[in-house]
Design an enzyme around this catalytic site. Structure first.
Site, PDB file in Angstrom:
ATOM      1  N   SER A 184      -8.314   8.553  10.439  1.00 45.07           N
ATOM      2  CA  SER A 184      -8.907   7.954   9.234  1.00 45.07           C
ATOM      3  C   SER A 184      -9.438   6.556   9.531  1.00 45.07           C
ATOM      4  O   SER A 184     -10.583   6.227   9.191  1.00 45.07           O
ATOM      5  CB  SER A 184      -7.832   7.878   8.137  1.00 45.07           C
ATOM      6  N   SER A 185      -8.630   5.744  10.208  1.00 39.97           N
ATOM      7  CA  SER A 185      -9.056   4.359  10.491  1.00 39.97           C
ATOM      8  C   SER A 185     -10.250   4.308  11.430  1.00 39.97           C
ATOM      9  O   SER A 185     -11.179   3.523  11.226  1.00 39.97           O
ATOM     10  CB  SER A 185      -7.897   3.588  11.131  1.00 39.97           C
ATOM     11  N   HIS A 194      -0.061  -5.692  18.822  1.00 36.49           N
ATOM     12  CA  HIS A 194      -0.378  -7.076  18.471  1.00 36.49           C
ATOM     13  C   HIS A 194      -1.754  -7.201  17.827  1.00 36.49           C
ATOM     14  O   HIS A 194      -1.856  -7.802  16.750  1.00 36.49           O
ATOM     15  CB  HIS A 194      -0.239  -8.040  19.641  1.00 36.49           C
ATOM     16  N   TYR A 248      -3.447  -8.581  13.612  1.00 36.75           N
ATOM     17  CA  TYR A 248      -4.667  -9.259  13.167  1.00 36.75           C
ATOM     18  C   TYR A 248      -5.509  -8.341  12.281  1.00 36.75           C
ATOM     19  O   TYR A 248      -6.225  -8.798  11.393  1.00 36.75           O
ATOM     20  CB  TYR A 248      -5.446  -9.786  14.368  1.00 36.75           C
ATOM     21  N   GLU A 291      -2.939  -5.134  16.058  1.00 39.83           N
ATOM     22  CA  GLU A 291      -2.673  -4.571  14.728  1.00 39.83           C
ATOM     23  C   GLU A 291      -2.304  -5.665  13.726  1.00 39.83           C
ATOM     24  O   GLU A 291      -2.712  -5.626  12.563  1.00 39.83           O
ATOM     25  CB  GLU A 291      -1.546  -3.521  14.813  1.00 39.83           C
ATOM     26  N   SER A 324     -11.193 -16.929   2.148  1.00 39.15           N
ATOM     27  CA  SER A 324     -12.404 -17.717   2.432  1.00 39.15           C
ATOM     28  C   SER A 324     -13.502 -17.484   1.395  1.00 39.15           C
ATOM     29  O   SER A 324     -14.483 -18.220   1.370  1.00 39.15           O
ATOM     30  CB  SER A 324     -12.931 -17.355   3.822  1.00 39.15           C
ATOM     31  N   ASP A 356     -25.051   1.501  -0.158  1.00 41.82           N
ATOM     32  CA  ASP A 356     -23.872   2.286   0.184  1.00 41.82           C
ATOM     33  C   ASP A 356     -23.502   1.997   1.636  1.00 41.82           C
ATOM     34  O   ASP A 356     -24.101   1.145   2.279  1.00 41.82           O
ATOM     35  CB  ASP A 356     -24.133   3.789  -0.001  1.00 41.82           C
ATOM     36  N   TRP A 366       9.566   1.121  13.264  1.00 42.11           N
ATOM     37  CA  TRP A 366       8.106   1.237  13.079  1.00 42.11           C
ATOM     38  C   TRP A 366       7.386   1.202  14.404  1.00 42.11           C
ATOM     39  O   TRP A 366       6.233   1.590  14.489  1.00 42.11           O
ATOM     40  CB  TRP A 366       7.599   0.158  12.108  1.00 42.11           C
ATOM     41  N   THR A 424      -6.155 -19.921  14.971  1.00 38.15           N
ATOM     42  CA  THR A 424      -5.494 -19.657  13.688  1.00 38.15           C
ATOM     43  C   THR A 424      -5.313 -20.961  12.921  1.00 38.15           C
ATOM     44  O   THR A 424      -5.581 -21.038  11.726  1.00 38.15           O
ATOM     45  CB  THR A 424      -4.120 -18.998  13.931  1.00 38.15           C
ATOM     46  N   LYS A 453      -8.438 -22.365  11.171  1.00 37.48           N
ATOM     47  CA  LYS A 453      -8.748 -21.802   9.842  1.00 37.48           C
ATOM     48  C   LYS A 453      -8.002 -22.556   8.744  1.00 37.48           C
ATOM     49  O   LYS A 453      -8.560 -22.875   7.697  1.00 37.48           O
ATOM     50  CB  LYS A 453      -8.342 -20.333   9.789  1.00 37.48           C
ATOM     51  N   HIS A 474       4.383 -10.551  24.700  1.00 34.64           N
ATOM     52  CA  HIS A 474       5.334 -11.505  24.102  1.00 34.64           C
ATOM     53  C   HIS A 474       6.367 -10.767  23.246  1.00 34.64           C
ATOM     54  O   HIS A 474       7.365 -11.330  22.832  1.00 34.64           O
ATOM     55  CB  HIS A 474       4.628 -12.614  23.335  1.00 34.64           C
ATOM     56  N   HIS A 475       6.108  -9.471  23.017  1.00 31.19           N
ATOM     57  CA  HIS A 475       7.118  -8.653  22.332  1.00 31.19           C
ATOM     58  C   HIS A 475       8.152  -8.138  23.319  1.00 31.19           C
ATOM     59  O   HIS A 475       9.101  -7.462  22.929  1.00 31.19           O
ATOM     60  CB  HIS A 475       6.445  -7.463  21.641  1.00 31.19           C
ATOM     61  N   HIS A 513      10.009   1.873   5.654  1.00 33.46           N
ATOM     62  CA  HIS A 513       9.568   0.634   4.989  1.00 33.46           C
ATOM     63  C   HIS A 513       8.517  -0.055   5.829  1.00 33.46           C
ATOM     64  O   HIS A 513       7.418  -0.361   5.361  1.00 33.46           O
ATOM     65  CB  HIS A 513      10.764  -0.286   4.769  1.00 33.46           C
ATOM     66  N   ARG A 572      18.654  -7.479  13.865  1.00 30.83           N
ATOM     67  CA  ARG A 572      17.952  -6.651  12.881  1.00 30.83           C
ATOM     68  C   ARG A 572      18.403  -5.202  13.040  1.00 30.83           C
ATOM     69  O   ARG A 572      19.021  -4.845  14.021  1.00 30.83           O
ATOM     70  CB  ARG A 572      16.431  -6.766  13.070  1.00 30.83           C
TER      71      ARG A 572
HETATM   72  C1  HEM Z   1       8.607  -6.519  -0.757  1.00 31.19           C
HETATM   73  C2  HEM Z   1       9.372  -7.289  -0.135  1.00 31.19           C
HETATM   74  C3  HEM Z   1      10.011  -6.978   1.204  1.00 31.19           C
HETATM   75  C4  HEM Z   1      11.334  -7.038   1.518  1.00 31.19           C
HETATM   76  C5  HEM Z   1      12.471  -7.397   0.609  1.00 31.19           C
HETATM   77  C6  HEM Z   1      11.454  -6.656   2.920  1.00 31.19           C
HETATM   78  C7  HEM Z   1      12.670  -6.611   3.607  1.00 31.19           C
HETATM   79  C8  HEM Z   1      12.797  -6.174   4.908  1.00 31.19           C
HETATM   80  C9  HEM Z   1      14.041  -6.172   5.651  1.00 31.19           C
HETATM   81  C10 HEM Z   1      15.376  -6.639   5.133  1.00 31.19           C
HETATM   82  C11 HEM Z   1      13.787  -5.668   6.883  1.00 31.19           C
HETATM   83  C12 HEM Z   1      14.744  -5.541   8.074  1.00 31.19           C
HETATM   84  C13 HEM Z   1      15.423  -4.236   8.144  1.00 31.19           C
HETATM   85  C14 HEM Z   1      16.323  -4.215   9.363  1.00 31.19           C
HETATM   86  O1  HEM Z   1      15.948  -4.681  10.422  1.00 31.19           O
HETATM   87  O2  HEM Z   1      17.379  -3.628   9.251  1.00 31.19           O
HETATM   88  C15 HEM Z   1      12.393  -5.353   6.914  1.00 31.19           C
HETATM   89  C16 HEM Z   1      11.770  -4.830   8.002  1.00 31.19           C
HETATM   90  C17 HEM Z   1      10.407  -4.712   8.086  1.00 31.19           C
HETATM   91  N1  HEM Z   1       9.496  -5.057   7.115  1.00 31.19           N
HETATM   92 FE1  HEM Z   1       9.863  -5.710   5.269  1.00 31.19          FE
HETATM   93  N2  HEM Z   1      10.218  -6.397   3.435  1.00 31.19           N
HETATM   94  C18 HEM Z   1       9.303  -6.597   2.413  1.00 31.19           C
HETATM   95  C19 HEM Z   1       7.960  -6.518   2.504  1.00 31.19           C
HETATM   96  C20 HEM Z   1       7.312  -6.200   3.652  1.00 31.19           C
HETATM   97  C21 HEM Z   1       5.888  -6.249   3.797  1.00 31.19           C
HETATM   98  C22 HEM Z   1       4.873  -6.662   2.750  1.00 31.19           C
HETATM   99  C23 HEM Z   1       5.631  -5.864   5.061  1.00 31.19           C
HETATM  100  C24 HEM Z   1       4.235  -5.786   5.637  1.00 31.19           C
HETATM  101  C25 HEM Z   1       3.812  -5.196   6.576  1.00 31.19           C
HETATM  102  C26 HEM Z   1       6.888  -5.541   5.715  1.00 31.19           C
HETATM  103  C27 HEM Z   1       7.054  -5.079   7.006  1.00 31.19           C
HETATM  104  C28 HEM Z   1       8.253  -4.833   7.626  1.00 31.19           C
HETATM  105  C29 HEM Z   1       8.383  -4.305   8.985  1.00 31.19           C
HETATM  106  C30 HEM Z   1       7.274  -3.908   9.908  1.00 31.19           C
HETATM  107  C31 HEM Z   1       9.752  -4.230   9.258  1.00 31.19           C
HETATM  108  C32 HEM Z   1      10.406  -3.769  10.560  1.00 31.19           C
HETATM  109  C33 HEM Z   1      10.943  -2.363  10.385  1.00 31.19           C
HETATM  110  C34 HEM Z   1      11.604  -1.964  11.670  1.00 31.19           C
HETATM  111  O3  HEM Z   1      12.474  -2.660  12.149  1.00 31.19           O
HETATM  112  O4  HEM Z   1      11.236  -0.907  12.191  1.00 31.19           O
HETATM  113  N3  HEM Z   1       7.899  -5.779   4.829  1.00 31.19           N
HETATM  114  N4  HEM Z   1      11.805  -5.671   5.700  1.00 31.19           N
HETATM  115 CU    CU Z   2       2.617  -9.925  18.901  1.00 31.57          CU
END
Ligand code: HEM
Ligand code: CU
Length: 639
Positions: free
Chosen positions: A175-176, A259, A263, A261, A274, A110, A145, A334, A337, A308-309, A81, A456
């Protein structure tokens, strides 16, 4: 022959296809607008996929002690996710706008390297597929992640799961990086006459900063991943503590990338907002220069806060203090803005169309995320919050509340330019309000479950710890969020075919991309315009709005009808050939090179199945194909 303001009398040609139809024309396209459209559709698919994974997570956590998924499946769900949303959804959604918009905003036909541009897209799609498919076989990445080593080394993660993650991120990094060099070269070299750097639209500026963040941040994670790949495949000991490795090496390398990332994820959305706010406030952006400089400042300071992480790893008071101060400092540009956006609306003639709703939604929700971010910058407070749902709440307010809301606003805003039709305003309003309410229902309670100590990444929890209600509300919110996204999907798909027809300038905006047809012809501009101010189209249509903005003499704008696109009654526009404009050939080489590259990495997987010969045959064979295709590509003419 007036061509700009007039409402078109014919249905717009299919999105940006001008004489190019059929699957093969999409597979071989090197047109930045079509590549932008491909990024948009693909990244929206991955956004939905990442959303479904989040739905599974919230279903599992809706009530205490549920066993809808196992602990291992849960690890794969949150890892994919997070990884999907960051690398396969938000970054490519931003790339969709980089591709579609940058040449149009700077007055170019282009990008600098059209074939390299196509290559970036195909590497992204194949790399994304490579990382996503394993979840259907229970082999998906499962180390979170940010994949901390030594947890992700062989002794602790011996399955293929982490191999897919390590190699998938390497592939996506290519790719990036290729795209970043492409856009930097384009922005520096291909601006129309008069389009000075301090006249570029804010979106192009923020994209410019992001490309530099990409080329400066990705090497850090690339090195970290190469070390991990070598440890996993060739037995080196970069992360082997017993062999003297630093237990924090991975964390430092990952967050030096990680970090900046964030931004890379938020600045494109800031750029889109904007563009939207001045258009629907009908006045120029307040403090354009300050908005640009604060974007550059964020990019710069973003490289000085990574630890800070790591406030909980025991770096010591000095390091903690330094990173606390730099993190607090980054709150300043920030915040600037936010105030500039509010000042832009102040005294404006506001029109609350769907794009504007999402832009204002970003300001409100991102600010909530920003405030909890400032709380994290204090090490003692962070020790309570780190690795709890308070942090999960924080980054969803900045990533969903920020990036996603900004990108959705950008889709409603630019859909008419991309397709020639508007999205439904009524469905847009439903989509906005249900998303705004559902987003807060999902993520706000997480502040409280986090403060009450809920860690978490736990796949279930016992009842009676004060977390039950908050989790149930969050899961109900998620169900609502999925329904609201469905409204968006229906609106998007339906409007492509039957939305109201849009004129060149769908919203009364002031920048160049709105001076040409919707959708634009493959050559964009019949004649390259000469630009005399930051809002060239307002110079023409609403000079009162740009009276206060510097203009180069002569104080008349030179976006005349000449640069607009001659109309062809039957098709509506003349082709590049008719106008004698050389355009690059379509070619399949970028796709072949991308496929060879991804196969090269995939071959290594067989080493972990003890099939060394198979691994080497596939890897070396596809490496040869890659080099061969590159040679054919580099020795064949572009136009
Ligand atoms: C669509 C609605 C979303 C819901 C309901 C949702 C829900 C969650 C939940 C519940 C977790 C925690 C899982 C855990 O720690 O056990 C999580 C982790 C995370 N979510 Fe979302 N999320 C959503 C959208 C997004 C979006 C748009 C992003 C954008 C980047 C995102 C990025 C992340 C990241 C990076 C984690 C951490 C995964 C990890 O711990 O490795 N999520 N999300
Ligand atoms: Cu950070």
């Amino acid at each position: 022959m007036a061509t700009t303001a007039a409402t078109p009398t014919f249905a717009p040609p299919a999105a940006a296809s001008y004489g190019q139809t059929g699957i093969w024309s999409w597979i071989t396209t090197v047109d930045h607008k079509r590549i932008g459209a491909l990024y948009l559709y693909t990244a929206l698919f991955f956004f939905l996929f990442g959303g479904l994974e989040a739905g599974m997570i919230r279903w599992q956590l809706a009530l205490p002690n549920q066993h809808i998924v196992t602990a291992e499946q849960y690890n794969q769900l949150f890892t994919m996710h997070g990884t999907t949303m960051v690398f396969l959804a938000i970054m490519p959604l931003s790339a969709a706008f980089f591709n579609f918009l940058i040449p149009l905003q700077i007055g170019a036909r282009d990008v600098a390297f059209p074939r390299l541009n196509a290559f970036s897209y195909w590497v992204y799609v194949l790399g994304g597929t490579f990382m996503t498919v394993p979840i259907f076989f229970g082999n998906a990445p499962n180390g979170g992640w940010f994949g901390y080593a030594p947890l992700t080394t062989m002794p602790y993660s011996s399955g293929l799961n982490i191999d897919f993650w390590v190699m998938g991120l390497q592939i996506l990094g290519i790719s990036s990086l290729a795209a970043a060099f492409n856009f930097i070269t384009t922005i520096i070299n291909m601006r129309a006459p008069g389009m000075t750097l301090m006249r570029m639209p804010v979106f192009t500026w923020m994209s410019f900063v992001v490309q530099f963040l990409l080329i400066l941040a990705f090497p850090a994670i690339t090195i970290a991943l190469v070390f991990l790949l070598f440890d996993r495949f060739f037995g080196t000991q970069f992360y082997e503590i017993a062999a003297g490795a630093d237990p924090l090496l991975w964390q430092h390398l990952f967050w030096v990338f990680g970090h900046p990332e964030v931004y890379i994820l938020i600045l494109p959305a800031f750029g889109l907002v904007s563009e939207i706010l001045p258009t629907f406030s009908r006045k120029p952006l307040f403090g354009y220069n300050v908005v640009i400089y604060s974007g550059i400042m964020i990019g710069f300071l973003g490289f000085g806060v990574w630890a800070h992480h790591m406030f909980a790893v025991g770096m010591g008071a000095t390091a903690d203090t330094v990173f606390a101060l730099t993190t607090m400092l980054i709150g300043v540009p920030t915040g600037v803005k936010i105030f500039n956006w509010i000042a832009t609306m102040w005294g404006g003639q506001i029109r609350f169309a769907a794009p504007m709703k999402f832009a204002i939604g970003l300001i409100a929700l991102f600010t909530i995320g920003g405030i909890s971010g400032v709380m994290h910058s204090s090490p003692p407070a962070d020790l309570q919050q780190t690795d709890t749902y308070f942090v999960v709440a924080h980054f969803h307010y900045v990533l969903f509340g920020g990036s996603i809301m900004g990108i959705l606003g950008g889709i409603y805003f630019y859909f008419p330019k991309i397709t020639g039709r508007y999205m439904s305003e009524t469905m847009g309003t439903w989509h906005f309000w249900t998303t705004f309410i559902a987003m807060n229902l999902t993520f706000f309670p997480m502040h409280f479950s986090g403060m009450l100590g809920m860690p978490r990444r736990i796949y279930t929890y016992d009842a009676g710890q004060g977390w039950d209600t908050f989790n149930l509300i969050s899961s109900i919110g998620t169900a609502m969020l999925i329904l609201s996204t469905l409204i968006f999907v229906i609106n998007f798909l339906k409007s492509r075919k039957s939305g109201a027809i849009a004129p060149n300038d769908a919203w009364g905006a002031g920048t160049l991309e709105w001076s040409i047809p919707s959708p634009p012809p493959d050559y964009n501009f019949a004649e390259i315009p000469v630009v005399t101010s930051r809002y060239p189209l307002w110079d023409l249509k609403h000079p009162e709005r740009t009276a206060g903005i510097a203009h180069s003499a002569p104080d008349i704008m030179t976006i005349t009808d000449a640069h607009a696109v001659p109309v062809h009654e039957e098709t509506g526009h003349k082709t590049a050939a008719e106008l004698g404009i050389p355009m690059p050939f379509n070619t399949v080489k970028p796709l072949i090179a991308a496929a060879a590259l991804v196969t090269m990495f995939s071959g290594l997987l067989f080493m972990h199945k003890d099939q060394f010969a198979v691994a080497m045959t596939i890897t070396i064979g596809s490496a040869a194909l890659f080099v061969g295709t590159l040679y054919a590509w580099l020795t064949s003419p572009l136009e």
